[in-house]
Design a protein around this motif. Structure first.
Motif, mmCIF file in Angstrom:
data_model
loop_
_atom_site.group_PDB
_atom_site.id
_atom_site.type_symbol
_atom_site.label_atom_id
_atom_site.label_comp_id
_atom_site.label_asym_id
_atom_site.label_seq_id
_atom_site.Cartn_x
_atom_site.Cartn_y
_atom_site.Cartn_z
ATOM 1 N N GLN A 132 -4.887 -6.968 -4.647
ATOM 2 C CA GLN A 132 -3.705 -7.248 -5.475
ATOM 3 C C GLN A 132 -2.479 -7.509 -4.627
ATOM 4 O OE1 GLN A 132 -3.303 -3.633 -7.894
ATOM 5 N NE2 GLN A 132 -1.463 -3.188 -6.728
ATOM 6 N N LEU A 133 -1.530 -8.226 -5.224
ATOM 7 C CA LEU A 133 -0.345 -8.680 -4.509
ATOM 8 C C LEU A 133 0.922 -7.983 -4.965
ATOM 9 C CD1 LEU A 133 -1.100 -12.480 -5.020
ATOM 10 C CD2 LEU A 133 -1.814 -11.071 -3.098
ATOM 11 N N THR A 134 0.849 -7.261 -6.058
ATOM 12 C CA THR A 134 2.081 -6.806 -6.687
ATOM 13 C C THR A 134 2.312 -5.310 -6.498
ATOM 14 O OG1 THR A 134 3.341 -6.929 -8.746
ATOM 15 C CG2 THR A 134 0.987 -6.462 -8.929
ATOM 16 N N VAL A 135 3.150 -4.757 -7.349
ATOM 17 C CA VAL A 135 3.590 -3.368 -7.224
ATOM 18 C C VAL A 135 2.393 -2.413 -7.258
ATOM 19 C CG1 VAL A 135 4.971 -1.577 -8.336
ATOM 20 C CG2 VAL A 135 5.766 -3.956 -8.333
ATOM 21 N N PRO A 136 2.286 -1.482 -6.315
ATOM 22 C CA PRO A 136 1.152 -0.553 -6.297
ATOM 23 C C PRO A 136 1.098 0.302 -7.560
ATOM 24 C CG PRO A 136 2.357 -0.448 -4.222
ATOM 25 C CD PRO A 136 3.177 -1.270 -5.162
ATOM 26 N N SER A 137 -0.124 0.479 -8.069
ATOM 27 C CA SER A 137 -0.323 1.332 -9.234
ATOM 28 C C SER A 137 -1.164 2.561 -8.903
ATOM 29 C CB SER A 137 -1.008 0.533 -10.355
ATOM 30 O OG SER A 137 -2.242 -0.002 -9.907
ATOM 31 N N VAL A 138 -1.542 2.714 -7.626
ATOM 32 C CA VAL A 138 -2.305 3.890 -7.205
ATOM 33 C C VAL A 138 -1.347 5.075 -7.117
ATOM 34 C CG1 VAL A 138 -3.753 4.892 -5.408
ATOM 35 C CG2 VAL A 138 -3.902 2.436 -5.912
ATOM 36 N N SER A 208 3.001 -6.533 3.225
ATOM 37 C CA SER A 208 3.239 -5.940 4.542
ATOM 38 C C SER A 208 3.445 -4.435 4.470
ATOM 39 C CB SER A 208 4.464 -6.588 5.190
ATOM 40 O OG SER A 208 4.781 -5.934 6.409
ATOM 41 N N ARG A 209 2.913 -3.740 5.464
ATOM 42 C CA ARG A 209 3.161 -2.299 5.562
ATOM 43 C C ARG A 209 4.606 -2.018 5.946
ATOM 44 N NH1 ARG A 209 0.696 -3.693 10.384
ATOM 45 N NH2 ARG A 209 1.589 -2.834 12.306
ATOM 46 N N PHE A 210 5.324 -3.048 6.348
ATOM 47 C CA PHE A 210 6.738 -2.865 6.659
ATOM 48 C C PHE A 210 7.603 -2.937 5.396
ATOM 49 C CE2 PHE A 210 4.884 -4.571 10.625
ATOM 50 C CZ PHE A 210 5.066 -3.439 11.400
ATOM 51 N N ALA A 222 -7.953 2.986 -1.103
ATOM 52 C CA ALA A 222 -6.704 2.256 -1.323
ATOM 53 C C ALA A 222 -6.020 2.019 0.011
ATOM 54 C CB ALA A 222 -5.786 3.038 -2.260
ATOM 55 N N ASP A 223 -5.604 0.774 0.256
ATOM 56 C CA ASP A 223 -5.001 0.478 1.555
ATOM 57 C C ASP A 223 -4.039 -0.700 1.438
ATOM 58 O OD1 ASP A 223 -4.490 0.795 4.256
ATOM 59 O OD2 ASP A 223 -6.614 0.839 4.808
ATOM 60 N N ILE A 224 -3.271 -0.924 2.506
ATOM 61 C CA ILE A 224 -2.326 -2.029 2.622
ATOM 62 C C ILE A 224 -2.771 -2.900 3.784
ATOM 63 C CG2 ILE A 224 0.067 -2.647 3.154
ATOM 64 C CD1 ILE A 224 0.892 0.000 1.782
ATOM 65 N N THR A 225 -2.853 -4.211 3.567
ATOM 66 C CA THR A 225 -3.436 -5.096 4.575
ATOM 67 C C THR A 225 -2.420 -5.957 5.317
ATOM 68 O OG1 THR A 225 -3.733 -6.920 3.003
ATOM 69 C CG2 THR A 225 -5.513 -5.281 3.162
ATOM 70 N N HIS A 395 10.119 -10.076 12.705
ATOM 71 C CA HIS A 395 9.403 -9.957 13.981
ATOM 72 C C HIS A 395 8.230 -8.984 13.854
ATOM 73 C CE1 HIS A 395 11.710 -12.490 16.643
ATOM 74 N NE2 HIS A 395 12.846 -11.906 16.313
ATOM 75 N N MET A 396 8.428 -7.892 13.129
ATOM 76 C CA MET A 396 7.347 -6.924 12.951
ATOM 77 C C MET A 396 6.222 -7.514 12.104
ATOM 78 S SD MET A 396 9.295 -3.236 12.581
ATOM 79 C CE MET A 396 10.329 -3.707 11.193
ATOM 80 N N MET A 397 6.591 -8.258 11.073
ATOM 81 C CA MET A 397 5.585 -8.843 10.190
ATOM 82 C C MET A 397 4.776 -9.927 10.887
ATOM 83 S SD MET A 397 7.798 -8.929 6.635
ATOM 84 C CE MET A 397 6.638 -9.979 5.782
#
Length: 427
Positions: A132-138, A208-210, A222-225, A395-397
């Motif tokens: 998924q691309l949107t707001v986390p629901s976990v 992004s995790r940033f 559940a993770d962020i890629t 730069h981080m992304m």
């Protein structure tokens, strides 16, 4: 392994999954995409097999009924009207989806297809995952559901997810149970989110995790890629020679575009464009997207395009005025330019407030839009502090490759014994 990606919605709901498909293919997998029929030509340009569903999302969003709702900005009314339109063709969509998915080994659901794919996967006994691309629901205690981020406290944070899940089930229970009747499946005795939790379905969040760090109390599945950037996945698109020439003739322009959301009130908005031209020395690129063609103000300082590759154009711009879809916001941040979010509805106001709070730009709801307010928002975003902050996060992304991370996690997930036991015996 043959992956089937089932998506639905606007271009922003399709393009990232082309990036994922390209990366899967590069890793030796077969991939097909199932989606609304108006993206047949778009997906075909990347050489990916496409199975069209009998729905044209562009015609739906450009219909008079939906256009009036977009102008009001009422998300509940919008979702109900959209659901009513889709419901009319639901039997045909499900029948086509089941037929298409029979040939796939595993299924990938996207935000707007989770309910469908949950039942289709059960019907066909196929393993599945969510990207998924949107707001986390976990649920998490680390931060509240982003649409309810009025303050941050662990008990409140977890409550916000319970509330949103309750609202989701209240709004969609009838439709989901009707889908299951069409597929000859028993009704769900528990809300869909609880069933997804029980199945321990992999849920990847493709941003992004940033933007958001993965909470430590999320379940293992559940993770962020990182963003599914089409260029990062090995594909890029060019632009016409005329656009290149125009860009070379002056200073970096301000990009303005609402993507697959038609401009809610064209007469107001094009008047605002004329005001910007008359009261600034800036140059502007206006991306028409799914807005209906109309006559723009006549000026050598404005250039109109139907569609454009953001990863190519945004680094050549001064800043971007966008509707606030997370993919477009991410493209602006990766290009290291400030973002002005003029949100219409959906998750756009959430990301608009998020961008403003992070110091990466400004936010202005479309229903409150005036020429003076937009000009103020642009000038507020065009500040050294915001530029510095955007440069840092950009730069981080750049170090992320969301498509590669997502593929790695999907491969590991579908190789686990629990998932293999649900796969066809010839896989």
């Amino acid at each position: 392994m043959h992956y089937g990606i089932i998506t639905f919605g606007s271009r922003g709901d399709v393009q990232p999954y082309i990036a994922l498909a390209v990366e899967l293919i590069q890793q030796g997998h077969s991939v097909s995409i199932v989606g609304n029929e108006n993206f047949t030509d778009f997906v075909a340009t990347y050489g990916i097999p496409f199975y069209p569903l009998p729905v044209d999302s562009q015609k739906i969003l450009q219909s008079p009924e939906i256009a009036g709702i977009l102008k009001s900005g009422n998300v509940i009314t919008y979702l109900r009207a959209l659901g009513k339109i889709i419901r009319k063709g639901q039997a045909a969509v499900l029948q086509k989806m089941v037929g298409d998915c029979k040939t796939f080994d595993v299924l990938i659901a996207t935000p707007l297809t989770v309910a469908w794919v949950f039942s289709v996967a059960e019907c066909l006994n196929k393993p599945w995952a969510i990207v998924q691309l949107t707001v986390p629901s976990v649920p998490t205690a680390a931060f509240p559901y982003l649409g309810l981020d009025f303050f941050n406290a662990p008990v409140y944070n977890r409550f916000t997810y319970r509330l949103m899940r309750w609202l989701f089930w209240k709004e969609h229970k009838k439709d989901i149970q009707e889908q299951r009747v069409l597929l000859n499946l028993p009704p769900l005795e528990k809300p869909l989110p609880e069933k997804i939790d029980e199945q321990q379905v992999l849920q990847l969040h493709a941003f992004s995790r940033f933007l958001l760090e993965r909470p430590s109390d999320w379940p293992a599945g559940a993770d962020i890629t990182g963003f599914l950037d089409l260029k990062a996945a090995g594909q890029s698109s060019g632009t016409e020679h005329a656009i290149r020439q125009w860009l070379e003739q002056g200073t970096p322009p301000i990009y303005i575009g609402f993507g697959s959301f038609p401009v809610p009130d064209p007469s107001v908005f094009y008047g605002i464009l004329e005001h910007l031209l008359n009261h600034t020395d800036e140059r502007y690129i206006f991306c028409q997207g799914w807005s209906k063609p109309t006559e723009l103000p006549q000026s050598s300082r404005i250039f109109e395009v139907k569609a454009i590759d953001h990863s190519w154009l945004f680094p050549q711009c001064k800043l971007a005025v966008v509707h606030g879809g997370i993919g477009t916001v991410g493209a602006g941040l990766r290009a290291k330019i400030p973002v002005v979010v003029v949100s219409v509805l959906g998750d756009q106001p959430i990301w608009g407030r998020f961008v403003k709070r992070k110091g990466w730009g400004t936010h202005l709801p479309f229903k409150k839009l005036t020429a003076q307010k937009l000009l103020h928002a642009i000038r507020a975003a065009d500040q050294e502090a915001i530029s510095t902050s955007v440069q840092q996060v950009g730069h981080m992304m750049e170090q992320e490759n969301g498509a590669a991370v997502a593929v790695s996690k999907l491969e590991a997930y579908f190789k686990t014994p629990a998932q293999l036991s649900r796969m066809p015996t010839d896989v």
